[in-house]
Design a protein around this motif. Structure first.
Motif, PDB file in Angstrom:
ATOM      1  N   ALA A  56       0.864  -1.455  -0.245  1.00 52.98           N
ATOM      2  CA  ALA A  56      -0.561  -0.589  -0.034  1.00 52.98           C
ATOM      3  C   ALA A  56       0.815   0.985   0.235  1.00 52.98           C
ATOM      4  O   ALA A  56       0.713   2.182  -0.003  1.00 52.98           O
ATOM      5  N   GLU A  57       2.094   0.910  -0.159  1.00 48.46           N
ATOM      6  CA  GLU A  57       2.986   2.169   0.817  1.00 48.46           C
ATOM      7  C   GLU A  57       3.468   2.510  -1.239  1.00 48.46           C
ATOM      8  O   GLU A  57       4.147   3.584  -1.553  1.00 48.46           O
ATOM      9  N   ASP A  58       3.046   1.694  -1.657  1.00 49.18           N
ATOM     10  CA  ASP A  58       3.805   1.968  -3.537  1.00 49.18           C
ATOM     11  C   ASP A  58       2.524   2.463  -4.347  1.00 49.18           C
ATOM     12  O   ASP A  58       2.443   2.715  -5.554  1.00 49.18           O
ATOM     13  N   LEU A  59       0.730   2.689  -3.610  1.00 53.93           N
ATOM     14  CA  LEU A  59       0.542   2.856  -4.634  1.00 53.93           C
ATOM     15  C   LEU A  59      -0.651   3.637  -4.425  1.00 53.93           C
ATOM     16  O   LEU A  59      -0.708   4.700  -2.891  1.00 53.93           O
ATOM     17  N   THR A  60      -1.293   5.038  -5.124  1.00 54.98           N
ATOM     18  CA  THR A  60      -1.998   5.959  -4.331  1.00 54.98           C
ATOM     19  C   THR A  60      -3.433   5.500  -4.543  1.00 54.98           C
ATOM     20  O   THR A  60      -3.147   4.017  -6.028  1.00 54.98           O
ATOM     21  N   PHE A  61      -4.618   6.315  -4.360  1.00 59.48           N
ATOM     22  CA  PHE A  61      -5.933   5.666  -4.874  1.00 59.48           C
ATOM     23  C   PHE A  61      -6.087   6.464  -6.088  1.00 59.48           C
ATOM     24  O   PHE A  61      -5.406   7.651  -6.804  1.00 59.48           O
ATOM     25  N   PRO A  62      -6.713   5.624  -7.764  1.00 58.66           N
ATOM     26  CA  PRO A  62      -6.597   6.302  -8.413  1.00 58.66           C
ATOM     27  C   PRO A  62      -7.072   7.639  -8.512  1.00 58.66           C
ATOM     28  O   PRO A  62      -7.540   7.921  -7.605  1.00 58.66           O
ATOM     29  N   GLY A  63      -6.866   9.139  -9.202  1.00 57.96           N
ATOM     30  CA  GLY A  63      -7.220   9.956  -8.742  1.00 57.96           C
ATOM     31  C   GLY A  63      -8.502  10.086  -9.153  1.00 57.96           C
ATOM     32  O   GLY A  63      -9.209  11.004  -8.120  1.00 57.96           O
ATOM     33  N   PHE A  64      -9.878   9.778  -9.784  1.00 51.69           N
ATOM     34  CA  PHE A  64     -10.759  10.049  -9.698  1.00 51.69           C
ATOM     35  C   PHE A  64     -11.731   9.501  -8.906  1.00 51.69           C
ATOM     36  O   PHE A  64     -13.292   8.992  -8.555  1.00 51.69           O
ATOM     37  N   VAL A  65     -10.638   8.321  -7.744  1.00 52.99           N
ATOM     38  CA  VAL A  65     -11.637   7.452  -6.602  1.00 52.99           C
ATOM     39  C   VAL A  65     -10.814   8.304  -5.332  1.00 52.99           C
ATOM     40  O   VAL A  65     -11.423   7.853  -4.608  1.00 52.99           O
ATOM     41  N   ALA A  66      -9.422   9.377  -5.676  1.00 52.23           N
ATOM     42  CA  ALA A  66      -9.774   9.714  -3.856  1.00 52.23           C
ATOM     43  C   ALA A  66      -9.950  10.582  -3.589  1.00 52.23           C
ATOM     44  O   ALA A  66      -9.247  11.747  -3.349  1.00 52.23           O
ATOM     45  N   CYS A  67     -11.173  10.260  -3.058  1.00 50.57           N
ATOM     46  CA  CYS A  67     -12.155  11.609  -2.232  1.00 50.57           C
ATOM     47  C   CYS A  67     -13.060  10.643  -1.547  1.00 50.57           C
ATOM     48  O   CYS A  67     -12.605   9.360  -1.183  1.00 50.57           O
ATOM     49  N   GLU A  68     -13.288  10.953  -0.165  1.00 53.94           N
ATOM     50  CA  GLU A  68     -13.261  10.765   0.971  1.00 53.94           C
ATOM     51  C   GLU A  68     -14.945   9.997   0.535  1.00 53.94           C
ATOM     52  O   GLU A  68     -15.809   8.934   0.859  1.00 53.94           O
ATOM     53  N   GLY A  69     -15.608  10.806  -0.404  1.00 49.97           N
ATOM     54  CA  GLY A  69     -17.145  10.474  -0.615  1.00 49.97           C
ATOM     55  C   GLY A  69     -16.728   9.356  -1.082  1.00 49.97           C
ATOM     56  O   GLY A  69     -18.229   8.664  -1.020  1.00 49.97           O
ATOM     57  N   LEU A  70     -16.027   8.941  -1.813  1.00 49.69           N
ATOM     58  CA  LEU A  70     -16.162   7.503  -3.051  1.00 49.69           C
ATOM     59  C   LEU A  70     -15.208   6.212  -1.480  1.00 49.69           C
ATOM     60  O   LEU A  70     -15.597   5.466  -1.355  1.00 49.69           O
ATOM     61  N   LEU A  71     -13.996   6.661  -1.419  1.00 49.04           N
ATOM     62  CA  LEU A  71     -13.849   5.574  -0.611  1.00 49.04           C
ATOM     63  C   LEU A  71     -14.097   5.381   0.358  1.00 49.04           C
ATOM     64  O   LEU A  71     -13.911   4.554   1.159  1.00 49.04           O
ATOM     65  N   LYS A  72     -15.537   6.311   0.879  1.00 50.43           N
ATOM     66  CA  LYS A  72     -16.254   5.573   2.151  1.00 50.43           C
ATOM     67  C   LYS A  72     -17.566   4.708   1.585  1.00 50.43           C
ATOM     68  O   LYS A  72     -17.635   3.583   2.695  1.00 50.43           O
ATOM     69  N   MET A  73     -17.392   4.396   0.881  1.00 53.14           N
ATOM     70  CA  MET A  73     -17.743   2.863  -0.183  1.00 53.14           C
ATOM     71  C   MET A  73     -16.590   1.526  -0.572  1.00 53.14           C
ATOM     72  O   MET A  73     -16.872   0.890  -0.658  1.00 53.14           O
ATOM     73  N   LEU A  74     -15.522   2.303   0.235  1.00 54.56           N
ATOM     74  CA  LEU A  74     -14.662   1.123  -0.189  1.00 54.56           C
ATOM     75  C   LEU A  74     -14.645  -0.375   0.218  1.00 54.56           C
ATOM     76  O   LEU A  74     -14.821  -0.258   1.436  1.00 54.56           O
TER      77      LEU A  74
END
Ligand SMILES: *[C@@H]1O[C@H](CO)[C@@H](O)[C@H](O)[C@H]1NC(C)=O
Ligand SMILES: *[C@@H]1O[C@H](CO)[C@@H](O)[C@H](O)[C@H]1NC(C)=O
Ligand SMILES: *[C@@H]1O[C@H](CO)[C@@H](O)[C@H](O)[C@H]1NC(C)=O
Ligand SMILES: *[C@@H]1O[C@H](CO)[C@@H](O)[C@H](O)[C@H]1NC(C)=O
Length: 641
Positions: A158-176
C-alpha cells in the motif's frame, strides 16, 4: 472480478468471492484452447468455436481518456450512469508500475508477507485450492505451477500505491470494500461473469484484454439456463459453441486492452471476460467499491431479475456526490492510516488470520490443534519439510524415536530463525520396546539429546505393549510394563524434564486403569481417527475425563496397509471431493478440518511444502458459512463408530 456467487454471500469470505471468478466452473483448460476449424455446416457462423468476442457483429465503444476526470465528474457521468471508462497511462507515476516488474524488489520488500494464493490441481482442474503463501514461495513457484495470487494487498504494498485520481476522495472511499492484487505468470483467462461491486482495475505489470457486455446483454449469455444463478455464464470463453449458444452472436462487444499503467472502471452488473497478455510477471491491482450493495439489497432471484434490480438501485442513487476530502497525494497506506474510518473490514487486519485457539491441556500447557507429523519421514525430506512448516507457522511437531525425525528436528530448531524454542511444542514417543522404568527414562534421555533440548512438551507411551501389528519388539524377558513407564514419566515431570504426559493406542479399559493410578494428569490420548474409523466411544471417554484426543492416520493411508483396494479411501471419494471443491481446498484439508471441528488435534505427515501449506489452510476454510458439505460427510460417509 468478484461475482455474485451466492455461496459466498456473508461476512467473511471477501477473498473467496473475488477469486471465484478467476477459476469459473466452465474454464475447461488451464492453457487456453486453440480455436478449432469450423465444421462445414457451421462455417458461416462467425466465431463458432472461437474465443468469446470473435462472434461479435456489433462493437460498442468504451470511453478512453488519458487523464483522470475529477471524482465528482467520474461519479456523475460514469458511476451513476453505469458507463465503463478506460484511463490510459494515468498510473505511470505509481511506484508500483516502476518497481513491481522487478522480482528482486518484490522478494526484498514483500518476501515474508503472506498472501492468498490459489493452486489449481490439488482437487481438480476446475476447482482451485487456497493456500497462504509467503511472497518468496510464490516467486519460487509461480512460473512452474498453476498458481495465482489473489489477495488483499499488504501494508507494504500500500506504500507503493495511491488511489487513482478519480476515486481519491472521501465521498467514494467511504464505500471502499477492498484493495486487492492479482498476480500470475500471464496465463489466466476468466470465465464470463459479473461482479458484485464497482471494479476499478489497474494493470501494474503486463497487460490484459478485456471484453465487456452491457448488463442487459447478459440475457444472451445463458446464465439463467443453469443453476446456480450466480452471475457466471455457462458459455466456454475459450471456444464458444454457437450451435448450443446462438444468442452470443447478438451481444454488443465492448473490448479494450490494458497495458501497464492503464486502468479500467467496470460498473457492477457489466459482464466481462478477461485474459492476461504477455508473460510473467503479470500484476494488477483492483479497488472494489461497494456502491449498490445489490446482492444484499435485492431479493433472491435469477440473474436477469437481479440485473434489473441493480439497474433500478443505481437509478435511485443521488445524481451528485460530495467529494469532501481529496486524497490523491497520499499513498493508500497513508490514507488508511490517516482516515482509519475508511478502512474496510477486509483490510483491517491486512490478511492476519485467526487460527483456532490452541487447546488447553490438563497439565496447564497449550497445544496447537494442527501440527506436522514427522514419524517415518526420510531425513532428507525432513530437512526441507520442517523449515517450511516453521516458516508458514507450524508450531507443533510429532516425532518418532525409531527414526531420524528427532535428530532432524533438533538440528533445525537449534538454528531456527522463525521462533523461539518455547513457542514450539514437541511430542516425543516411547516405543513399547522400552517399556519399564529405566528403559523409558533412557529412551527419553536419548530423545532429549537428539532434540538438543532440555525439556519435552509432551511424552506419549506409544502403545501399551508390544505386538505383531506395528509395535514389534525383540524378545526381552526383563522388559517392564506401561504402568512402570508411566511412573517414569511422572518422575520426569516432577524433575522438570517433561511438561505434559499421555499415551497412545490405549483402549478404554487401559485408560480406566491409568486414570486410577495416575497422580499427574493424563493430558493426551493419541489414537486412530478418520472418517471411517471414528472411535466415538473412546473420544467420548476422553472428553469426559479431560483428555485431549489427538488423531493419528487421519488422512486414511493406514487403510492401504490394511489391504484397502488400490488407493486411499478418501482422496478420490466423490463426497470428499465435492466438499473440497465447495470449500476451495484439497481433500486432505477437508479431512483435517472435519477432525478439528470435533476438537481433535491433527498431525498430518507431509514432506511436500505445498501440501504443508495447504493443510494449514484447514484453519481458514469457510465451513461456518455453509456447513452442509461437512454435515454430509458426517452423516452419510460409510463409517464405523
Ligand atoms: C499438479 O499436476 C501435475 C501433473 O499431474 C503433477 O505433476 C503435480 O505434482 C501436481 N501438483 C501438485 C501440487 O499436486
Ligand atoms: C476489439 O476486438 C476487435 C476484434 O477482435 C479487434 O479488432 C480490436 O482491435 C479490439 N480492440 C481493442 C481495443 O482491443
Ligand atoms: C508436570 O505436570 C503438572 C501437571 O500436569 C504440570 O502442572 C507441571 O507444570 C508439569 N511440570 C513441568 C516442569 O512442566
Ligand atoms: C470443543 O471444545 C470446546 C472447548 O472445550 C467446547 O466448548 C466445544 O463444545 C467442543 N466441541 C465439540 C464438537 O466437541
Amino acid at each position: 472480478m468478484e461475482t455474485k456467487a451466492k455461496f459466498y454471500a456473508g461476512a467473511v469470505p471477501v477473498l473467496l468471492a473475488i477469486a471465484w471468478s478467476i477459476w469459473g466452473p466452465n474454464l475447461g483448460q488451464f492453457f487456453p484452447l486453440m480455436s478449432t476449424d469450423d465444421p462445414s455446416d457451421t462455417g458461416n457462423l462467425k466465431g463458432h468455436m472461437q474465443r468469446f468476442g470473435e462472434q461479435a457483429q456489433n462493437y460498442g465503444h468504451i470511453t478512453t481518456l488519458d487523464f483522470f476526470p475529477d471524482p465528482e465528474v467520474f461519479y456523475r457521468d460514469y458511476v451513476r450512469k453505469s458507463v465503463p471508462l478506460v484511463v490510459k497511462g494515468a498510473l505511470k507515476h505509481w511506484p508500483a508500475v516502476q518497481k513491481w516488474k522487478n522480482e528482486d524488489y518484490l522478494r526484498e520488500r514483500f518476501g515474508h508477507s503472506f498472501f492468498n494464493v490459489h493452486w489449481r490441481n490439488l482437487s481438480d482442474e476446475n476447482h482451485p485450492a487456497y493456500v497462504d503463501m509467503p511472497m518468496t514461495d510464490f516467486l519460487d513457484t509461480y512460473r512452474k505451477e498453476k498458481i495465482y495470487m489473489d489477495s488483499t494487498i499488504s501494508p507494504e504494498m500500500a506504500e507503493d500505491l495511491t488511489f487513482p485520481g478519480f476515486v481519491a476522495c472521501e465521498g467514494l472511499l467511504k464505500m471502499l470494500k477492498q484493495v486487492a492484487m492479482f498476480f500470475n505468470a500471464g496465463w489466466s483467462s476468466t470465465d464470463i461473469h459479473l461482479d458484485v461491486t464497482e471494479t476499478i482495475f489497474a494493470q501494474v505489470v503486463g497487460g490484459r484484454h478485456w471484453i465487456l457486455t452491457t448488463p442487459r446483454d447478459g440475457k444472451y449469455l445463458y446464465t439463467d439456463d443453469f443453476e446456480p444463478h450466480n452471475g457466471i455464464s455457462p458459455v466456454n470463453q475459450e471456444a464458444v459453441d454457437l450451435t448450443k449458444f446462438p444468442d452470443v452472436s447478438k451481444i454488443v462487444i465492448y473490448n479494450t486492452t490494458l497495458e501497464a499503467g492503464d486502468i479500467i472502471y467496470v460498473p457492477e452488473g457489466w459482464f466481462h471476460q478477461v485474459r492476461t497478455k504477455g508473460g510473467a510477471p503479470n500484476i494488477a491491482v483492483a479497488v472494489f467499491i461497494n456502491f449498490l450493495w445489490c446482492m444484499w439489497e435485492c431479493p433472491d432471484s435469477n440473474d436477469a431479475e437481479y440485473i434489473e434490480s441493480c439497474i433500478k438501485l443505481r437509478e435511485q442513487k443521488p445524481t451528485e456526490l460530495e467529494c469532501n476530502i481529496r486524497m490523491e497525494d497520499l499513498t493508500v497506506r497513508e490514507v488508511l492510516t490517516k482516515y482509519p474510518y475508511l478502512t474496510p473490514p477486509a483490510m483491517e487486519q491486512w490478511n492476519e488470520k485467526e487460527e483456532t485457539d490452541p487447546f488447553l491441556l490438563k497439565s496447564g500447557y497449550e497445544m496447537p490443534m494442527l501440527g506436522l507429523g514427522l514419524g517415518g519421514m526420510p531425513h532428507k525430506d525432513a530437512q526441507t519439510a520442517i523449515p517450511h512448516a516453521l516458516k508458514v507457522g507450524y508450531r507443533l511437531f510429532d516425532t518418532d524415536p525409531e527414526d531420524e525425525s528427532e535428530a532432524a528436528l533438533g538440528s533445525i530448531l537449534a538454528q531456527n530463525p522463525y521462533c523461539r524454542r518455547e513457542e514450539v511444542f514437541i511430542i516425543v514417543k516411547v516405543h513399547p520396546k522400552h517399556l519399564g522404568k529405566d528403559a523409558t527414562k533412557k529412551s527419553i534421555e536419548r530423545s532429549l539429546n537428539r532434540l538438543k533440548t532440555d525439556y519435552i512438551d509432551l511424552v506419549l507411551i506409544k502403545a501399551p505393549s508390544c505386538d505383531t501389528q506395528g509395535f514389534e519388539c525383540e524378545a526381552d524377558e526383563k522388559r517392564g510394563t506401561w504402568q512402570e513407564s508411566w511412573e517414569a514419566l511422572e518422575e520426569l515431570n516432577q524433575t522438570g524434564t517433561v511438561r505434559s504426559i499421555g499415551v497412545s493406542n490405549f483402549k478404554i479399559s487401559q485408560l480406566k486403569e491409568l486414570l486410577q493410578k495416575a497422580t499427574v494428569p493424563v493430558s493426551v490420548l493419541q489414537a486412530r481417527f478418520d472418517l471411517i474409523k471414528r472411535n466415538t466411544k473412546l473420544r467420548k471417554f476422553c472428553t469426559k475425563h479431560g483428555i485431549q484426543f489427538m488423531a493419528h492416520s487421519v488422512l486414511g493411508f493406514k487403510w492401504l496397509d490394511e489391504g484397502y483396494p488400490e488407493s486411499n479411501p478418501f482422496f478420490d471419494n466423490p463426497r470428499v471431493l465435492t466438499a473440497a471443491r465447495k470449500y476451495r481446498t484439497s481433500p486432505a484439508t477437508v479431512l483435517l478440518r472435519y477432525a478439528m471441528d470435533r476438537n481433535i488435534t491433527v498431525v498430518p505427515k507431509s514432506s511436500n511444502p505445498v501440501h504443508i501449506s495447504v493443510n494449514k489452510h484447514a484453519f481458514y476454510i469457510d465451513v461456518d458459512n455453509d456447513p452442509s458439505f461437512m454435515n454430509d460427510l458426517d452423516e452419510n460417509f460409510p463409517h464405523m463408530n
